[in-house]
Design an enzyme around this catalytic site. Structure first.
Site, short mmCIF file in Angstrom:
data_model
loop_
_atom_site.label_atom_id
_atom_site.label_comp_id
_atom_site.label_asym_id
_atom_site.label_seq_id
_atom_site.Cartn_x
_atom_site.Cartn_y
_atom_site.Cartn_z
N ASN A 34 5.68 -8.66 -3.30
CA ASN A 34 4.76 -9.13 -4.34
C ASN A 34 3.79 -8.02 -4.78
OD1 ASN A 34 3.04 -8.93 -2.19
ND2 ASN A 34 2.47 -11.09 -2.11
N GLU A 55 -3.21 -8.96 -1.16
CA GLU A 55 -2.27 -9.76 -1.93
C GLU A 55 -2.67 -9.79 -3.41
OE1 GLU A 55 0.31 -10.41 -0.30
OE2 GLU A 55 0.12 -12.01 1.17
N ASP A 78 -3.78 -2.95 8.77
CA ASP A 78 -3.99 -4.40 8.88
C ASP A 78 -3.57 -4.95 10.23
OD1 ASP A 78 -1.30 -3.91 8.42
OD2 ASP A 78 -1.27 -4.82 6.44
N HIS A 97 1.92 -6.17 -2.70
CA HIS A 97 0.74 -5.95 -1.84
C HIS A 97 0.79 -4.58 -1.17
CE1 HIS A 97 2.66 -8.10 1.90
NE2 HIS A 97 2.92 -6.81 1.93
P1 PGA Z 1 8.31 -4.06 5.03
O1 PGA Z 1 6.87 -4.49 4.59
O2 PGA Z 1 8.26 -2.61 5.32
O3 PGA Z 1 8.59 -4.88 6.26
O4 PGA Z 1 9.23 -4.38 3.90
C1 PGA Z 1 6.16 -3.70 3.71
C2 PGA Z 1 4.88 -4.39 3.33
O5 PGA Z 1 4.85 -5.63 3.33
O6 PGA Z 1 3.89 -3.70 3.05
#
Ligand code: PGA
Length: 236
Positions: free
Chosen positions: A136, A143, A67, A138
């Site tokens: 959440n 999302e 992404d 994702h």
């Molecule tokens: P993080 O993010 O490694 O910064 O916790 C993971 C994600 O949002 O996929």
């Protein structure tokens, strides 16, 4: 699914990096799906250390990232291109022509999604896809939703994601509201998926994703259907 529970972040990073390092050694022109965020920082550090010791050659490795924020340039310190460059690309002998991320500054959103999706199709099945998980549920920036979106799309980030990522920006208002992300079907197009989850905030969502209902309301739950999923997390 293989569940690997380790003592701390260093062990998690080392374990994940070793899987990728073995792939690069055995298959020098392997295709890797890469992730950003706080979680894989340690894994990239281990890979760079191995490269510095002469153990790895990235010259033929091809990468695709999950992404990118819409509206951020490659030079913006919070863009995912910048992150990848800081943590991996500029530190190893990877050919920048072999790395792929969505273009956050693309003029036409629809065209950019088509371009990225086409590139993913051409690259084909990755040997390894690295994933983190959002608080959440994702994966990439897919999302929670009513459907699993299959292909690359531009998504409006949820309040939960914006809050979670605000720590990296000076002001919460600076967090982009939209991002390009690989779709779920594209994420799953890998021989092996490595899901890394570390920290108190990830425990409940990881459990729900791996054991609960398979639903787009918890996007990571789709990973239950993967043939070769390795979950690397902490034991307590
Ligand atoms: P993080 O993010 O490694 O910064 O916790 C993971 C994600 O949002 O996929």
């Amino acid at each position: 699914m293989k569940l690997v529970e380790l003592n701390n972040y260093e062990e998690i990073s080392e374990y994940a990096a070793n899987i990728i390092a073995e792939e690069i050694k055995n298959n020098p022109d392997c295709k890797l799906g890469l992730a950003t965020g706080s979680t894989p920082v340690g894994l990239y550090k281990v890979l760079v250390d191995k490269y510095n010791k002469g153990e790895l050659d990235f010259s033929k490795v091809k990468t695709v990232n999950l992404d990118e924020y819409k509206g951020l340039s490659k030079e913006h310190e919070q863009s995912y291109f910048y992150y990848m460059n800081e943590h991996l690309f500029s530190k190893v002998n990877i050919n920048l022509e072999n790395v792929n991320l969505p273009n956050g500054l693309a003029e036409d959103e629809t065209e950019e999604c088509i371009r990225y999706g086409k590139m993913l199709k051409e690259v084909g099945e990755r040997d390894i896809q690295v994933l983190g998980i959002g608080e959440n549920g994702h994966i990439g920036f897919n999302e929670p939703d009513e459907i699993f979106t299959k292909r690359t799309h531009c998504i409006e980030l949820t309040e939960s994601t914006i809050n979670a990522n605000a720590r990296l920006f000076e002001h919460k208002e600076e967090v982009p509201k939209y991002a390009y992300t690989m779709g779920i079907k594209e994420i799953l197009n890998a021989k092996t998926i490595i899901l890394i989850a570390y920290g108190e905030k990830k425990k409940d969502i990881l459990k729900k994703s791996l054991n609960g209902e398979i639903t787009p309301a918890t996007p990571a739950s789709i990973l239950q259907l993967c043939k070769n999923l390795i979950v690397i997390t902490q034991s307590k």
